[in-house]
Motif scaffolding. Structure first.
Motif, mmCIF file in Angstrom:
data_model
loop_
_atom_site.group_PDB
_atom_site.id
_atom_site.type_symbol
_atom_site.label_atom_id
_atom_site.label_comp_id
_atom_site.label_asym_id
_atom_site.label_seq_id
_atom_site.Cartn_x
_atom_site.Cartn_y
_atom_site.Cartn_z
ATOM 1 N N LEU A 1 4.316 18.226 12.245
ATOM 2 C CA LEU A 1 3.003 18.061 12.889
ATOM 3 C C LEU A 1 1.968 18.916 12.178
ATOM 4 O O LEU A 1 2.246 20.054 11.766
ATOM 5 N N VAL B 1 5.268 9.363 15.937
ATOM 6 C CA VAL B 1 6.369 10.164 15.385
ATOM 7 C C VAL B 1 7.684 9.400 15.527
ATOM 8 O O VAL B 1 8.496 9.342 14.595
ATOM 9 N N LYS C 1 10.262 8.302 12.562
ATOM 10 C CA LYS C 1 11.645 8.798 12.556
ATOM 11 C C LYS C 1 12.644 7.649 12.549
ATOM 12 O O LYS C 1 13.733 7.768 12.003
ATOM 13 N N ALA D 1 8.871 15.543 16.978
ATOM 14 C CA ALA D 1 8.775 15.962 15.575
ATOM 15 C C ALA D 1 9.825 17.029 15.262
ATOM 16 O O ALA D 1 10.432 17.614 16.159
ATOM 17 N N VAL E 1 9.617 15.282 9.752
ATOM 18 C CA VAL E 1 8.283 14.942 10.255
ATOM 19 C C VAL E 1 7.672 16.240 10.791
ATOM 20 O O VAL E 1 8.220 16.882 11.685
#
Ligand code: 1GP
Length: 240
Positions: free
Chosen positions: A72, A59, A63, A84, A70
């Motif tokens: 999950l 993640v 980013k 996230a 983002v």
């Protein structure tokens, strides 16, 4: 803006990256290529759990590379990362095992709260052939020729207060969810409809969006092509 509001705005394309299938660095690069190809957000997850450090690193790498939400897409309670922006807080509505409907969620909910990520309540419905998630999630797979059954589950999701409903044919499915089923679900509900599994080309994406999908997910194509940007552009261009 909340991630849910962002997802509600137009026909959206999400790219699914499975942390198990690539290194964090590769995931970051793939996300950048998908961004350049016009994707609207990145989903991170898969049917199998990965260690928390690997998920966090994936993640973080995404980013660092792109300014996209983002989200999950957890395969279980291990799929939670505080790095996230949001999590699809999902219930596999047509599972035969209550663990996948409310059991894992009862274990995961406090972890989501601690992580501070935005939970997006989502009904998840697995359609034939269903793939790994159908097997692992013990789904009572919805036959491809029974759109009314999918529509019933989708409306139940809405009446439960879920904000999105996801029609899943299974990752790597030979054929995506049938258009007749997507249309029947779209007609039945007022919440956005996500469709994923087996969408491989611009033609597939256009058919799925034309039938009523509000959000289109592609995962496997990113793993199989060398020109990720070009492939994602083919798909996103077909949604305009
Ligand atoms: C899987 O719906 C997603 O959960 C994406 O499917 O890998 O076939 O694109 P694909």
């Amino acid at each position: 803006m909340k991630v849910l509001e962002y997802l509600e705005k137009k026909t959206v394309h999400l790219t699914l990256l499975d942390p198990e299938k690539q290194t964090p660095e590769e995931a970051g690069k793939a996300a950048l290529s998908a961004f350049d190809g016009g994707t609207d957000g990145i989903m991170v997850g898969g049917s199998l759990g990965v260690p928390e450090e690997d998920l966090d690193a994936t993640v973080e790498s995404i980013k660092k590379n792109v300014e996209l939400p983002v989200i999950l897409f957890p395969g279980g309670v291990a799929g939670i990362s505080k790095r996230a922006d949001a999590i699809f807080f999902m219930s596999l509505l047509n599972s035969k095992n209550p663990y996948f409907i409310t059991g894992a969620q009862a274990v995961g909910a406090p972890l989501v709260k601690d992580a501070g990520v935005e939970p997006i309540p989502m009904g998840y419905i697995v359609i034939e052939p269903g793939g790994a998630v159908g097997r692992v999630g013990e789904a009572d797979l919805i036959p491809r020729n029974k759109p009314e059954v999918a529509a019933g589950y989708a409306l139940a999701a809405q009446y439960f207060g879920m904000r999105l409903v996801y029609l899943e044919a299974g990752s790597g499915a030979e054929k995506h969810v049938p258009e007749e089923m997507i249309s029947a679900v779209k007609e039945a509900v007022d919440i956005p409809v996500i469709v994923g599994g087996g969408i491989k080309t611009g033609t597939d994406a256009r058919a799925v969006a034309g039938a009523g999908a509000d959000i289109i997910v592609t995962g496997t194509v990113v793993e199989t092509v060398t020109d990720i940007e070009g492939k994602i552009r083919e798909i996103t261009a077909s949604l305009k």
